[in-house]
Design an enzyme around this catalytic site. Structure first.
Site, PDB file in Angstrom:
ATOM      1  N   HIS A 175       0.802  -1.220   0.000  1.00 30.11           N
ATOM      2  CA  HIS A 175       0.000   0.000   0.000  1.00 30.11           C
ATOM      3  C   HIS A 175       0.835   1.269   0.000  1.00 30.11           C
ATOM      4  CE1 HIS A 175      -4.312  -1.456   1.009  1.00 30.11           C
ATOM      5  NE2 HIS A 175      -3.680  -2.325   0.250  1.00 30.11           N
ATOM      6  N   LYS A 212     -14.476  -7.684  -8.611  1.00 28.23           N
ATOM      7  CA  LYS A 212     -13.664  -8.537  -9.479  1.00 28.23           C
ATOM      8  C   LYS A 212     -13.010  -9.649  -8.670  1.00 28.23           C
ATOM      9  CE  LYS A 212     -10.264  -8.171 -13.162  1.00 28.23           C
ATOM     10  NZ  LYS A 212      -9.200  -7.370 -13.766  1.00 28.23           N
ATOM     11  N   ASP A 213     -12.575  -9.315  -7.444  1.00 30.58           N
ATOM     12  CA  ASP A 213     -11.980 -10.346  -6.587  1.00 30.58           C
ATOM     13  C   ASP A 213     -13.009 -11.391  -6.201  1.00 30.58           C
ATOM     14  OD1 ASP A 213      -9.480  -8.416  -4.689  1.00 30.58           O
ATOM     15  OD2 ASP A 213      -9.409  -9.448  -6.624  1.00 30.58           O
ATOM     16  N   SER A 216      -0.167  -1.029  -6.206  1.00 32.68           N
ATOM     17  CA  SER A 216       0.095  -2.212  -7.008  1.00 32.68           C
ATOM     18  C   SER A 216       0.860  -1.872  -8.268  1.00 32.68           C
ATOM     19  CB  SER A 216      -1.222  -2.875  -7.408  1.00 32.68           C
ATOM     20  OG  SER A 216      -1.914  -3.329  -6.278  1.00 32.68           O
ATOM     21  N   GLU A 275       4.790 -34.062  -1.032  1.00 38.88           N
ATOM     22  CA  GLU A 275       3.617 -33.564  -1.713  1.00 38.88           C
ATOM     23  C   GLU A 275       4.047 -32.792  -2.968  1.00 38.88           C
ATOM     24  OE1 GLU A 275       1.046 -35.352  -0.658  1.00 38.88           O
ATOM     25  OE2 GLU A 275      -0.227 -33.623  -0.333  1.00 38.88           O
TER      26      GLU A 275
END
Lengths: 185, 257, 441
Positions: free
Chosen positions: C217, C245-246, C221, C289
């Protein structure tokens, strides 16, 4: 998660806004339903599991209990007293008058067969286990049970007679599935 | 989607596909067991109740002598169609240690529905001693503990054949087409008419194998039917919600694009 | 133009009373609602918030599972089976947690590759990137310890192999291993402490993620063209644009996640982990894994004897012992990520304008997939060769290719800003080796 009913920051017609708001409302409602559906298993998993529930009832064979004897069995993590009462004990229980009783209740209401007394063996005062089941344990002043923690005396019907306990020893849900086998719970 | 995206997705697919290669977890040097059709496979699979009941009878008659099922409780049989009385009777056939009596001794009592299946041997060493050194595994999870478990176990049960010419079979071993290394200590457990089915189905080896694998699949995954049912509902719901969200997204973004 | 409208609830009396004393509401409004975000973010930017949501899912399911799990070697395996069979919805919660771990890594790996492609690690986001690598390490530790808890064969033997690696550390190696084990082998003390630490780590993770988002922040971004935002015309408020959108992206992800939970819950796992741990019987092939496979491949690829002998001959004594080279390479493969912002000095952020780097990015992606594939195979035959070639390329990508590209790559002309359409002619944007200096916000 932020809700979908956000403020759409554009200047559309009122009609457009209503349509949009409805869609957002519908989506939000769907999302809320989804969240509730997701939350349910996490709450339900704290309820008793299947193996715990399987032990919610037990069956006890009474054929080995002699007259005048009593046994203690474990049911749902608590002790249950089962006493094979003598005639004297039954008479004493039946003849008590309500004014003698701290928590008045008729003996007949507390048994299904007169000679078999089934009680949850947890003192209604603060939860100790009263003495009087095993051979040789003191039965208290009323020949029933005696709680050593704070001195509550119970009679031959498991009713409180003297001492700080407020209620009679509870009678669990039970049923005779044969003459000698009782199912508790 | 731009090229970056396309490549990423392609790469992910390549990776996922490669993970399905049969040699990934190297099942030893035996061929992969053939695919058998199972009622419980696919998005809408369920356990055939009749097969489950017969499968239990096969387990009891042919397997329980050496193989335990210790994670299954007798009461679980009620979920596959046995009545409470039947379950009580099945449980009561075996004994389990009771709580210590007043003298401190531990006696035996008949098993209750709330008890789990009693294993044939008290511990692994006893099991080995009774089976020439080989340990018959507990079967509660066998279907999940083997790659492509249902087909594999089915393959082993039906894969007993004469050894190919010239191959020497050591004493105490048996040739099996699908067991790793082709040599298995267990002699063929199933034989035609070896089990008397209560529903009078013809008890061929193939039938018994199919039924017992169905039963063991249930033993390993009792939640399968509920899981798949829930899955269909959840995914349909999510597709709907995602569709709604997409429309809302496009509308909100209309002034930006 | 998209404007932020102050939400009505901010004027609410109760809200203002609290906010005056602890400005949590204006804080949330600023960071989550108004927060100016580049308008041109594509769907590859969804994966950060997705990772955060998966973490919440893991914590909720994990705490729930811990209500029923018993961290003792004699009881652990059975307690997990009790969860699967007897606990209400236990199978669902367990499968969500088990597959959630895989989802967490899928989402984070995509998130990282997004960073590599679009230059999100470059100035001024170096610390953001480094915090991200710390998050990856914490995730790996958490996942490793979590996998031990069901106490299956792979749990036990994976724990044995990985804890034994620490003995390769010179001088203190064996002491460290004994400290980790709490005994002479992986056993009950190990399981108990792994349970405690597995419960703890996710909360440490939350702390680092707070720092990660804080760092984000500060400068905002990155975006697909890698050009800094220059003004109001380049940004839009986070809410409602990126919140919705998220959420849409979350919906798509959940469909993918749900497919695994309900229809292929054991696909990403290993059947051997449904066999109870047996310290006297090693599985034929010990495999971690899937999300650890590339690192496992690097670990096994290094020909320790070769390196060890070379170093011994050079130094006159044994410095690098058999296992150590592989261990160093494995940790080194993550260590290079820490210094990536300094290895890559190209002033151009986004691969959209770095045609040569773009090719090498795809090759690197394929190399990582190849490493993962090799990691699952037995260390024999052709897999050894492929594993070594891929390992060499992995390090070469960071240590040679990237620095060289930074120096010699001819980058494409950069657009002037985000909101300006594709570069028109004129303008002063020079391209070539001496590309536009990287713009500071």
């Amino acid at each position: 998660m932020a809700d979908t009913e956000g403020t759409a920051a554009t200047e559309h017609g009122h009609e457009g806004e209503t349509r949009r708001d409805f869609l957002q409302l519908a989506t939000g409602a769907f999302g809320a339903v989804g969240l509730a559906a997701v939350a349910w298993p996490f709450i339900q998993q704290m309820n008793p599991a299947a193996d715990t529930l399987a032990l919610a009832t037990i069956e006890v064979d009474l054929s080995k209990i002699e007259v005048g004897q009593a046994i203690k069995v474990k049911w749902q993590g608590k002790p249950v007293f089962i006493r094979h009462r003598t005639k004297a004990e039954i008479d004493a229980a039946a003849s008590a008058s309500p004014s003698d009783l701290i928590d008045p209740e008729e003996d007949k209401a507390r048994v299904k067969k007169d000679e078999w007394l089934v009680l949850v063996g947890v003192c209604t005062h603060l939860g100790c286990i009263p003495l009087g089941t095993a051979q040789g344990e003191t039965k208290g002043d009323f020949n029933g049970w005696f709680c050593p923690c704070h001195g509550s005396h119970y009679d031959t019907s498991g009713r409180i007679r003297k001492g700080p306990a407020p209620r009679n020893l509870p009678v669990p849900e039970y049923a005779f599935i044969s003459d000698t086998v009782v199912k508790i719970g | 989607m731009n090229t970056f995206g396309k490549t990423l997705v392609a790469g992910a697919l390549v990776f996922t596909v490669s993970m399905t290669g049969s040699a990934t977890y190297a099942a030893g040097d035996a061929p992969h067991a053939p695919e058998h059709h199972w009622s419980f496979s696919g998005l809408f699979g369920t356990y055939d109740r009749a097969a489950l009941r017969r499968g239990f009878e096969v387990y009891k008659g042919a397997c329980a002598g050496c193989h335990g099922l210790r994670l299954v409780a007798y009461r679980n049989l009620m979920d596959i169609g046995f009545s409470e009385d039947e379950v009580k009777a099945i449980a009561a056939e075996v004994e389990v240690p009771a709580e210590p009596n007043d003298d401190g001794e531990i006696e035996d009592r008949p098993a209750l529905p709330s008890d789990r299946f009693v294993s044939p041997f008290p511990n692994d060493n006893a099991a080995r001693a009774a089976n020439g050194g080989a340990l018959p595994p507990d079967l509660s999870l066998i279907i999940k503990a083997r790659l492509d478990g249902a087909n594999y176990v089915h393959g082993v049960l039906t894969g007993y054949k004469d050894a190919p010419a010239g191959k020497k079979i050591p004493e105490g071993m048996n040739y099996n087409a699908y067991f790793a290394g082709n040599l298995i200590a267990m002699p063929p457990p199933l034989s035609d008419e070896g089990v008397d089915y209560s529903d009078k189905t013809k008890a061929t080896v193939a039938q018994q194998a199919e039924d017992v694998v169905t039963f063991l699949s249930w033993a390993a995954e009792p939640e399968l039917e509920e899981r798949k049912r829930m899955g269909v509902k959840v995914i349909l719901f999510l597709l709907l919600l995602t569709g709604l969200l997409y429309v809302v997204k496009r509308r909100i973004w209309a002034d930006v694009h | 133009m998209a404007q932020f409208q102050k939400p009505a609830w901010l004027d609410n009396g109760l809200v203002r009373w609290v906010d005056h004393r602890l400005p949590i509401f204006t804080f949330m409004s600023h960071e989550l609602y108004e927060y100016p975000t580049p308008r041109n973010l594509n769907y590859w930017w969804n994966f950060g918030s997705l990772a955060g949501i998966v973490l919440v899912i893991m914590i909720v399911t994990g705490i729930t599972l811990a209500m029923h799990y018993t961290p003792h070697t004699a009881l652990a395996f059975d307690s997990v089976e009790r969860i699967m069979r007897d606990v209400n919805y236990g199978w669902l919660i367990r499968y969500i947690h088990m597959n959630g771990a895989s989802m967490f890594f899928i989402v984070v790996y995509i998130h990282m590759f997004r960073g590599l492609y679009f230059g999100s690690y470059k100035a001024p986001r170096e610390i953001l990137w480094i915090l991200g690598v710390v998050i990856l390490l914490l995730m790996m530790a958490t996942a490793f310890m979590g996998y031990v808890l069901p106490w299956g064969q792979m749990s036990f033997w994976g724990a044995t192999v990985i804890t034994n690696l620490f003995s390769a550390i010179p001088l203190v190696g064996d002491w460290i291993v004994t400290l980790l084990w709490g005994g002479f082998a992986v056993d009950n003390p190990t399981l108990a402490r792994f349970f405690s630490l597995h419960y703890l780590m996710p909360f440490v993770l939350v702390g680092v993620i707070v720092l990660h988002i804080w760092a984000l922040h500060v400068h905002g971004s990155n975006n697909p063209i890698g050009i800094d935002t220059k003004g109001e015309q380049d940004v839009i408020p986070f809410h409602p644009y990126y919140t919705v959108k998220d959420m849409f992206g979350l919906g798509v992800f959940l469909v993918f996640f749900a497919y695994f939970i309900f229809f292929a819950p054991n696909y990403l796992g290993h059947p051997d982990n449904y066999i109870e741990a047996n310290s006297l019987s090693t599985p034929a092939h010990i495999v971690p894994e899937w999300y650890f496979l590339p690192f496992y491949a690097i670990l096994r690829a290094v020909p320790a004897n070769f390196v060890g002998e070379w170093v011994t001959a050079w130094m006159g004594f044994v410095l690098i012992e058999a296992k150590l080279a592989g261990v160093l390479a494995m940790f080194g493969s993550i260590a290079v990520l820490f210094v990536l912002p300094w290895l890559d000095r190209s002033p151009v952020r986004s691969s959209r304008f770095r045609p040569m780097y773009k090719w090498f990015f795809w090759i690197f992606l394929i190399v990582c997939i190849v490493l993962g594939y090799v990691g699952a195979k037995p260390a024999e035959g052709i897999y050894i060769v492929i594993g070594r070639v891929a390992t060499v390329w992995y390090f070469a990508h960071f240590l040679a290719i990237i620095p060289l590209l930074a120096k010699f790559e001819k980058t494409k002309e950069l657009p002037k800003s985000i909101s300006e359409p594709v570069l028109g002619g004129g303008g002063g944007a020079a391209s070539g080796a001496a590309s536009k200096p990287m713009e500071k916000a």
